[in-house]
Design an enzyme around this catalytic site. Structure first.
Site, PDB file in Angstrom:
ATOM      1  CG  MET A  30      61.062  29.836  35.931  1.00  0.00           C
ATOM      2  SD  MET A  30      60.951  28.369  36.957  1.00  0.00           S
ATOM      3  CE  MET A  30      60.045  27.269  35.903  1.00  0.00           C
ATOM      4  CB  ALA A  32      63.055  27.368  28.189  1.00  0.00           C
ATOM      5  CG  HIS A  37      58.179  33.058  28.201  1.00  0.00           C
ATOM      6  ND1 HIS A  37      58.647  31.908  27.614  1.00  0.00           N
ATOM      7  CD2 HIS A  37      57.891  32.723  29.474  1.00  0.00           C
ATOM      8  CE1 HIS A  37      58.648  30.913  28.500  1.00  0.00           C
ATOM      9  NE2 HIS A  37      58.193  31.377  29.639  1.00  0.00           N
ATOM     10  CD  GLN A 153      53.405  31.454  38.179  1.00  0.00           C
ATOM     11  OE1 GLN A 153      54.232  30.657  38.603  1.00  0.00           O
ATOM     12  NE2 GLN A 153      53.496  31.982  36.980  1.00  0.00           N
TER      13      GLN A 153
END
Ligand code: AMP
Length: 279
Positions: A30, A32, A37, A153
């Site tokens: 998403m 930012a 990441h 998740q």
């Protein structure tokens, strides 16, 4: 790095690559972006010829009182970071491109999506599973990477891949932390200096429980009580849940074994943080 803003642009960029039998690796985010990441990018880079990252703040996975509007968005900064780390294609669609009309069909996650995170955030995992399924169909990756940071998740996406037969290999990478133990999160930027210190209570509780487990305590309730005691020293942190669960089903464990997961969620100020540890 090339940025695609539409599905059509993305498909035309990928058609050459996949036509030659090249392996496509995919990292959905998403935005930012932070080191957590970027480690996912390194991971898929290792086994793929083309690395695609998506940046899309998915409205479907936010509840009405959550931070969808204020979620940090900075595509320029993220593009530089992604490109520097070796992303080949950045897919950054807008809401209209992903949901041109209110969807008539969405993915419904079973029990696993209704526990813990799902209980506090009703509909969250249906929103996650729906956007992930859409992104899988748009990107058509061979390999995807997700972070252990969002452990429930991971369970939901693993089930999505298995149960809906997506021909995709899933890699799960360990949580990247600050030197003092705080799990990196796009939401950490909401914390002021005091809250940043208070936020360490999550990893401290996990570590305390892990030490007890290593010392021979296998009673789930005793472990949770010890973790809650750590929280009681930080009244500014409002505990949502702290539990030891089976990391595949997210059913709570009373007799804890190696490989089980401690999961925690708490609010520090108005910022909701999650963390976990596999024993
Ligand atoms: P997000 O942008 O928060 O939806 O996260 C995108 C991906 O990055 C998900 O697979 C997350 O689990 C993963 N991720 C987020 N934070 C971390 C972290 N601290 N360490 C490893 N992976 C992370």
């Amino acid at each position: 790095m090339i940025t695609a803003r539409t599905r059509r642009e993305l498909r035309s960029l990928l058609i050459g690559a996949t036509g030659d039998g090249e392996r496509v690796g995919f990292v959905p985010t998403m935005g930012a972006l932070h080191e957590g990441h970027l480690r996912l990018v390194d991971t898929v880079r290792g086994s793929c010829d083309v690395v695609v990252m998506s940046i899309f703040v998915n409205p479907l996975q936010f509840g009405p009182n959550e931070d969808f509007k204020k979620y940090p968005r900075d595509l320029e900064r993220d593009s530089v970071m992604a490109s520097d780390r070796g992303v080949d294609i950045l897919f950054a669609p807008n809401d209209e491109e992903m949901y041109s009309a209110k969807p008539l069909v969405t993915v419904s996650v079973g029990d696993i999506g209704e526990r813990w995170e799902g209980k506090t955030r009703p509909g969250h995992f249906d929103g996650v599973a729906t956007v992930v399924a859409k992104l899988f169909n748009i990107v058509r990756p061979d390999v995807v990477a997700f972070g252990q940071k969002d452990l429930q998740q991971v369970g939901v996406v693993r089930a999505l891949i298995q149960d809906l037969n997506f021909p995709i290999e899933m890699l799960v990478m360990p949580t990247v932390r600050e030197p003092d133990g705080l799990a990196l999160s796009s939401r950490n930027r909401y914390l002021d200096e005091t809250q940043r210190k208070d936020a360490l209570v999550l990893s401290r509780a996990l570590d305390t429980m892990a030490i007890l487990f290593k010392g021979g305590t296998t009673n789930g309730e005793m472990l949770v009580t010890a973790g809650k005691r750590v929280f009681s020293d930080v009244p500014a942190a409002e505990l949502d849940y702290l539990a030891v669960v089976d990391p595949r089903t997210f059913v709570q464990k009373s007799q804890v074994e190696s490989g089980d997961a401690i999961i925690v969620a708490a609010k520090v100020g108005s910022t909701r943080l999650i963390d976990n540890l596999i024993l």
